[in-house]
Design a protein around this motif. Structure first.
Motif, short mmCIF file in Angstrom:
data_model
loop_
_atom_site.label_atom_id
_atom_site.label_comp_id
_atom_site.label_asym_id
_atom_site.label_seq_id
_atom_site.Cartn_x
_atom_site.Cartn_y
_atom_site.Cartn_z
N PRO A 1 -20.45 1.95 6.33
CA PRO A 1 -20.71 0.78 5.26
C PRO A 1 -19.40 -0.22 5.01
CG PRO A 1 -20.18 2.96 4.46
CD PRO A 1 -20.12 3.04 5.81
N GLU A 2 -19.92 -1.35 4.63
CA GLU A 2 -18.58 -2.22 4.33
C GLU A 2 -17.98 -1.99 2.94
OE1 GLU A 2 -15.97 -4.35 4.88
OE2 GLU A 2 -17.43 -5.04 6.23
N THR A 3 -16.77 -1.85 2.95
CA THR A 3 -15.94 -1.55 1.86
C THR A 3 -15.15 -2.72 1.25
OG1 THR A 3 -14.08 -0.61 3.30
CG2 THR A 3 -15.70 0.72 2.69
N ARG A 4 -15.04 -3.83 2.15
CA ARG A 4 -14.08 -4.82 1.41
C ARG A 4 -14.71 -5.52 0.36
NH1 ARG A 4 -13.50 -10.60 1.94
NH2 ARG A 4 -15.56 -10.87 2.62
N GLY A 5 -13.72 -5.60 -0.89
CA GLY A 5 -14.10 -6.35 -2.23
C GLY A 5 -14.83 -5.32 -3.05
N ARG A 6 -14.97 -4.02 -2.85
CA ARG A 6 -15.55 -3.24 -3.50
C ARG A 6 -14.56 -2.08 -4.19
NH1 ARG A 6 -20.32 -0.49 -0.12
NH2 ARG A 6 -21.21 -0.18 -2.17
N ILE B 1 -2.57 2.94 -6.06
CA ILE B 1 -1.86 2.00 -7.25
C ILE B 1 -2.30 0.70 -6.78
CG2 ILE B 1 0.00 3.55 -7.27
CD1 ILE B 1 0.75 0.41 -5.22
N SER B 2 -3.09 0.14 -6.01
CA SER B 2 -3.56 -0.98 -5.67
C SER B 2 -4.77 -1.55 -6.31
CB SER B 2 -3.86 -1.01 -4.06
OG SER B 2 -2.66 -0.82 -3.40
N THR B 3 -4.93 -2.76 -6.81
CA THR B 3 -5.96 -3.44 -7.21
C THR B 3 -6.99 -3.71 -6.05
OG1 THR B 3 -4.84 -5.59 -7.00
CG2 THR B 3 -4.83 -4.40 -9.16
N PRO B 4 -8.16 -3.82 -6.20
CA PRO B 4 -9.20 -3.90 -5.15
C PRO B 4 -8.78 -5.10 -4.47
CG PRO B 4 -10.43 -3.24 -7.08
CD PRO B 4 -8.94 -3.54 -7.69
N ARG B 5 -8.26 -6.37 -5.04
CA ARG B 5 -8.02 -7.61 -4.23
C ARG B 5 -7.23 -7.48 -3.34
NH1 ARG B 5 -4.39 -11.69 -5.22
NH2 ARG B 5 -3.34 -10.76 -7.18
N LEU B 6 -6.02 -6.60 -3.62
CA LEU B 6 -4.97 -6.23 -2.53
C LEU B 6 -4.99 -4.89 -1.74
CD1 LEU B 6 -2.00 -7.85 -4.41
CD2 LEU B 6 -3.17 -8.88 -2.41
N ARG B 7 -6.07 -4.09 -2.18
CA ARG B 7 -5.94 -2.79 -1.64
C ARG B 7 -6.20 -2.67 -0.09
NH1 ARG B 7 -10.29 -0.79 -3.93
NH2 ARG B 7 -11.50 -1.12 -1.81
N GLY B 8 -6.74 -3.46 0.53
CA GLY B 8 -7.21 -3.45 2.06
C GLY B 8 -5.81 -3.90 2.83
N THR B 9 -5.21 -4.86 2.39
CA THR B 9 -3.94 -5.67 2.94
C THR B 9 -2.75 -4.58 2.94
OG1 THR B 9 -4.67 -7.67 2.53
CG2 THR B 9 -2.38 -7.35 3.02
N LEU B 10 -2.90 -3.97 1.37
CA LEU B 10 -1.48 -2.96 1.28
C LEU B 10 -1.74 -1.71 2.13
CD1 LEU B 10 -0.82 -3.95 -2.44
CD2 LEU B 10 0.30 -4.93 -0.51
N THR B 11 -3.20 -1.22 2.07
CA THR B 11 -3.19 0.21 2.70
C THR B 11 -3.01 -0.11 4.20
OG1 THR B 11 -5.07 0.64 0.99
CG2 THR B 11 -4.93 1.98 3.01
N ALA B 12 -3.27 -1.12 4.83
CA ALA B 12 -2.98 -1.62 6.05
C ALA B 12 -1.52 -1.70 6.40
CB ALA B 12 -3.58 -2.91 6.69
#
Length: 500
Positions: free
Chosen positions: A472-477, A163-174
């Motif tokens: 692999p890096e996933t941030r911002g993708r 349900i998260s947009t890529p911009r917030l996905r990392g923070t919200l999943t954390a």
């Protein structure tokens, strides 16, 4: 004629300007964030389950305990919940893919609530029943809690990522890791204030509150609806976690992108999807990540915190030290969530792993030098170096390792079988947790305190280096871009519409 043309030109210009302003408008992320917080309230329970044994076992092992247990029985009380968790993970994967992510979050409440109440009841009835009967009730209660934890472990993280947009996905999943740390702190605090049966009964309120708020505020995952070909319901669900002012065309564009993610995997069977390199490669990497995670020392520090602090020889109140460690873990988890917005997953992995590995090695080497008399010093720094090492471990570990593998679980797997792979991952993660917690007393007996913590330090330090090389890096993708990075032929896709 000229006047009409001028008026039409003005209207057209005004319309274009309004569309331009609409495109630049900053839409609120409140609903998205609220949904993520509610979904991750459920993972407060696992944190309380982990910390319960640290505070309860010293009371159970005391001479005046209402239940008499041996060291072997104490190790089973600590670890048996993790023994039941893998079964819950696999069952949770089935529930997630068959009935939905929200249904799985609601379903977890039943075994968790029953588990906590069973453990509490065992303490209250212990004076009136046989010791073995009360002990068996505790075992059953811990297993029920572990089973429920297996269901929520993957569901909360996968729901949040979907349900998260890529911009917030990392923070919200954390937030899932933040919820576990909150549960650990609550468990330590309640254990310092109340006797363990009371703690168990109070802890049942957490899953009860979680399921209530889930039923009120959370729609089902839009991605899950799309996997079931229920596009109309997917659109309604997506609207509920986005700004109400968001134009319909933006919602439709994001929904179309989600559909494209699913269609990119084709229409093959689940087992065919599971056998693909785009599934097996990330699965192997994340499983290895969780192996280093669980054998880093974090598991035994959480489950045996009071006993470990007492073993260091530092002159501190072990129960209050556990509460302080819980505060440190939570605070630096929050900082880690912020770091995820601009730091790469690989950077946090190597920085957190090497730093926390150094802390564990310091703890082990200090104990060896002090116990053998090679270094005999009454200096303040030497006496309290073990406590400082544990503090440094929690600081460095909480900002990386406690967050990154769980974030990867929600974003690195193919959308079509994300629920299944999430269940398999959490199954392995908790199997490693059970092995780490159950083996700790045997490690202490055979290689001693210093050998145990040197082993943990080397595991997390070297494991982090390997992950830094292979991950692999996933941030911002986008999720589709991440999935494509594990395929032989990279898939180039248009990024999804962003909610600014």
């Amino acid at each position: 004629m000229g006047k009409d043309y001028s008026e039409k030109s003005t209207e057209l210009h005004t319309l274009c300007r309004s569309k331009e302003r609409l495109g630049k408008k900053k839409f609120s992320s409140y609903r998205e964030i609220r949904a993520a917080f509610v979904a991750n309230l459920a993972v407060i329970h696992p944190g309380m389950m982990f910390s319960f044994s640290a505070m309860a076992l010293p009371e159970m092992l005391a001479d005046d305990s209402v239940i008499k247990i041996t060291t072997e029985q104490a190790s089973w009380i600590a670890s048996i919940a993790s023994f039941a968790t893998p079964a819950g993970c696999l069952f949770g994967a089935f529930i997630m893919d068959r009935f939905g992510r929200k249904f799985a979050l609601v379903f977890l409440s039943i075994p968790c609530i029953l588990g906590w109440l069973s453990v509490g009841a065992a303490g209250f009835v212990a004076p009136h029943v046989s010791n073995d009967f009360a002990l068996n009730i505790i075992y059953c209660g811990r297993m029920l809690k572990g089973f429920g934890t297996g269901i929520v472990a993957g569901a909360s993280r996968i729901y949040t990522s979907e349900i998260s947009t890529p911009r917030l996905r990392g923070t919200l999943t954390a937030l899932a890791s933040l919820g576990v740390s909150t549960g650990v702190l609550i468990g330590y605090s309640l254990g310092a204030l109340f006797y363990w049966p009371v703690v168990a009964v109070l802890s049942a309120l957490i899953p009860l509150a979680s399921v209530t708020l889930t039923l009120i505020y959370l729609p089902e995952s839009p991605t899950w609806y799309l996997t079931k070909k229920r596009s109309a319901e997917a659109r309604l669900a997506l609207q509920k976690v986005r700004d109400p002012a968001l134009p319909a065309e933006k919602v439709d564009a994001e929904l179309a992108h989600l559909g494209g993610v699913l269609e990119s995997g084709g229409t093959h069977s689940t087992w065919h999807e599971l056998s693909k390199g785009s599934s097996l490669k990330p699965l192997a990497l994340v499983i290895f990540y969780f192996f280093t995670y669980q054998f880093s020392g974090i598991s035994v520090l959480t489950f045996y915190n009071v006993q470990i602090v007492e073993s260091t020889g530092a002159n501190v109140d072990s129960s209050m030290a556990a509460v302080c460690f819980g505060v440190i873990r939570l605070v630096f988890n929050v900082i880690g969530c912020y770091l995820l917005t601009f730091c790469g997953r690989r950077f946090l992995t190597i920085a957190s792993g090497v730093a926390s590995g150094t802390a564990m090695l310091t703890l082990g080497v200090h104990h060896y030098l002090d116990a053998t008399g090679i270094v005999a010093s009454e200096a303040w720094l030497w006496r309290y170096l073990p406590i400082l090492s544990i503090v440094f471990f929690y600081v460095s570990y909480s900002m990386g390792y406690l967050l990154v593998p769980w974030v990867l679980t929600g974003e690195i797997y193919p959308a079509k079988i994300r629920g299944l792979l999430g269940g398999i991952t959490t199954c392995f993660a908790h199997s490693f947790l059970f092995a780490a917690v159950k083996s700790f007393p045997y490690l202490m007996e055979n290689v001693g305190f210093h050998g145990s913590f040197c082993f943990y330090g080397c595991t997390v330090a070297f494991g982090s280096i390997i992950l830094f090389i292979l991950l692999p890096e996933t941030r911002g993708r986008t999720l589709l871009q991440i999935e494509s990075s594990f395929k032989r032929v990279p898939h180039v896709s248009t990024p999804p519409p962003q909610v600014a």
